[in-house]
Write a protein that holds these residues in place. Structure first.
Motif, short mmCIF file in Angstrom:
data_model
loop_
_atom_site.label_atom_id
_atom_site.label_comp_id
_atom_site.label_asym_id
_atom_site.label_seq_id
_atom_site.Cartn_x
_atom_site.Cartn_y
_atom_site.Cartn_z
N GLU A 1 39.47 45.08 33.71
CA GLU A 1 39.41 46.29 34.52
C GLU A 1 40.17 46.11 35.84
OE1 GLU A 1 35.25 47.10 35.03
OE2 GLU A 1 34.95 47.47 32.89
N LEU A 2 39.94 44.99 36.49
CA LEU A 2 40.60 44.73 37.78
C LEU A 2 42.12 44.63 37.63
CD1 LEU A 2 38.20 42.08 39.32
CD2 LEU A 2 38.58 44.40 40.16
N ILE A 3 42.57 43.95 36.60
CA ILE A 3 44.01 43.78 36.41
C ILE A 3 44.67 45.11 36.11
CG2 ILE A 3 45.76 42.74 34.91
CD1 ILE A 3 43.81 40.26 34.78
N ALA A 4 44.06 45.92 35.24
CA ALA A 4 44.62 47.24 34.93
C ALA A 4 44.71 48.09 36.19
CB ALA A 4 43.77 47.92 33.86
N SER A 5 43.65 48.10 36.97
CA SER A 5 43.62 48.88 38.20
C SER A 5 44.66 48.38 39.21
CB SER A 5 42.23 48.81 38.81
OG SER A 5 42.20 49.39 40.08
N THR A 6 44.76 47.07 39.34
CA THR A 6 45.71 46.48 40.28
C THR A 6 47.14 46.78 39.87
OG1 THR A 6 44.14 44.73 40.82
CG2 THR A 6 46.46 44.30 41.32
N ASP B 1 32.74 36.23 28.61
CA ASP B 1 33.04 37.57 28.12
C ASP B 1 32.83 38.61 29.20
OD1 ASP B 1 33.65 36.48 25.64
OD2 ASP B 1 31.67 36.92 24.80
N THR B 2 31.78 38.45 29.99
CA THR B 2 31.52 39.36 31.10
C THR B 2 32.64 39.29 32.12
OG1 THR B 2 29.13 39.15 30.77
CG2 THR B 2 29.86 39.94 32.93
N LEU B 3 33.08 38.07 32.44
CA LEU B 3 34.19 37.91 33.37
C LEU B 3 35.46 38.52 32.78
CD1 LEU B 3 35.57 36.84 35.90
CD2 LEU B 3 35.84 34.65 34.72
N ALA B 4 35.72 38.30 31.51
CA ALA B 4 36.93 38.86 30.87
C ALA B 4 36.93 40.38 30.98
CB ALA B 4 37.02 38.42 29.42
N ASN B 5 35.79 41.01 30.75
CA ASN B 5 35.70 42.46 30.89
C ASN B 5 36.02 42.90 32.31
OD1 ASN B 5 34.93 42.85 28.20
ND2 ASN B 5 32.75 42.75 28.69
N HIS B 6 35.45 42.20 33.27
CA HIS B 6 35.67 42.51 34.68
C HIS B 6 37.14 42.31 35.06
CE1 HIS B 6 34.56 43.22 38.80
NE2 HIS B 6 34.88 42.00 39.18
N LEU B 7 37.72 41.20 34.63
CA LEU B 7 39.12 40.93 34.95
C LEU B 7 40.05 41.95 34.30
CD1 LEU B 7 39.30 37.04 34.70
CD2 LEU B 7 39.29 38.44 36.77
N LYS C 1 45.64 37.42 48.18
CA LYS C 1 44.53 38.35 48.40
C LYS C 1 43.55 38.26 47.24
CE LYS C 1 47.97 41.46 47.93
NZ LYS C 1 48.69 42.62 48.27
N PHE C 2 42.38 38.81 47.46
CA PHE C 2 41.39 38.86 46.39
C PHE C 2 41.85 39.83 45.31
CE2 PHE C 2 38.38 37.57 49.80
CZ PHE C 2 37.83 36.46 49.18
N LEU C 3 41.65 39.45 44.05
CA LEU C 3 41.91 40.36 42.95
C LEU C 3 40.89 41.50 42.99
CD1 LEU C 3 43.34 41.22 40.34
CD2 LEU C 3 41.85 39.65 39.10
N ASP C 4 39.65 41.16 43.28
CA ASP C 4 38.58 42.16 43.36
C ASP C 4 38.49 42.63 44.81
OD1 ASP C 4 36.22 43.64 43.44
OD2 ASP C 4 35.20 42.30 42.03
N PRO C 5 38.74 43.92 45.06
CA PRO C 5 38.66 44.41 46.44
C PRO C 5 37.27 44.27 47.06
CG PRO C 5 39.09 46.23 44.90
CD PRO C 5 39.10 44.96 44.11
N ASN C 6 36.26 44.02 46.21
CA ASN C 6 34.91 43.83 46.72
C ASN C 6 34.62 42.38 47.10
OD1 ASN C 6 34.08 46.56 46.39
ND2 ASN C 6 33.96 46.19 44.19
N GLY C 7 35.58 41.49 46.89
CA GLY C 7 35.39 40.10 47.30
C GLY C 7 35.47 39.11 46.17
N GLU C 8 34.70 38.05 46.29
CA GLU C 8 34.79 36.92 45.37
C GLU C 8 34.32 37.24 43.95
OE1 GLU C 8 34.46 32.77 47.17
OE2 GLU C 8 32.81 33.86 48.10
N ILE C 9 34.94 36.53 43.01
CA ILE C 9 34.56 36.58 41.61
C ILE C 9 34.09 35.18 41.24
CG2 ILE C 9 35.38 36.91 39.24
CD1 ILE C 9 37.66 38.64 40.44
N SER C 10 32.92 35.08 40.66
CA SER C 10 32.37 33.77 40.29
C SER C 10 33.09 33.19 39.08
CB SER C 10 30.88 33.89 39.97
OG SER C 10 30.18 34.27 41.12
#
Length: 111
Positions: free
Chosen positions: A97-102, A89-95, A69-78
């Motif tokens: 957050e997503l990993i903690a939430s998941t 760095d922007t991706l690391a911040n996003h990941l 499944k997608f890690l991001d419930p909103n869809g694809e991550i570039s």
């Protein structure tokens, strides 16, 4: 307790990690020394879940397991490959957050 493993659906075995990735991890206090490894059928089938960044990753992982499944419930991550440090760095911040939430969701669900 969770164990996380990173593997690429189109990765070649033993490729070095990009300097940008190592820098983004280091900035977060994560020491990393590793090489790329491809996702295998055994890895996918033994996983509780296989989290993917893109449609092509999900499609490849689905050849091995039905828990992709997608890690991001909103869809694809570039993928930031070929971009500057800011993109990593922007991706690391996003990941982060997503990993903690998941992980929080998986733990609550008792998966």
């Amino acid at each position: 307790e969770w164990i996380a493993v990173s593997a690429g659906t189109h990765a070649y075995e033993g490729m070095p990690t990009s300097e940008e990735t190592i820098h983004a991890l280091s900035d977060r206090g994560i020491a990393f020394e590793g090489k790329s490894k491809p996702l295998t059928k055994e890895m996918a089938q033994n996983a509780t879940a296989v989290f993917c960044m893109s449609k092509s990753h999900v499609a490849t992982a689905e050849q091995y397991t039905d828990n992709a499944k997608f890690l991001d419930p909103n869809g694809e991550i570039s993928d930031p490959i070929g971009q500057n440090q800011l993109a990593y760095d922007t991706l690391a911040n996003h990941l982060e957050e997503l990993i903690a939430s998941t992980l929080e969701t998986l733990t609550k669900e008792g998966v």
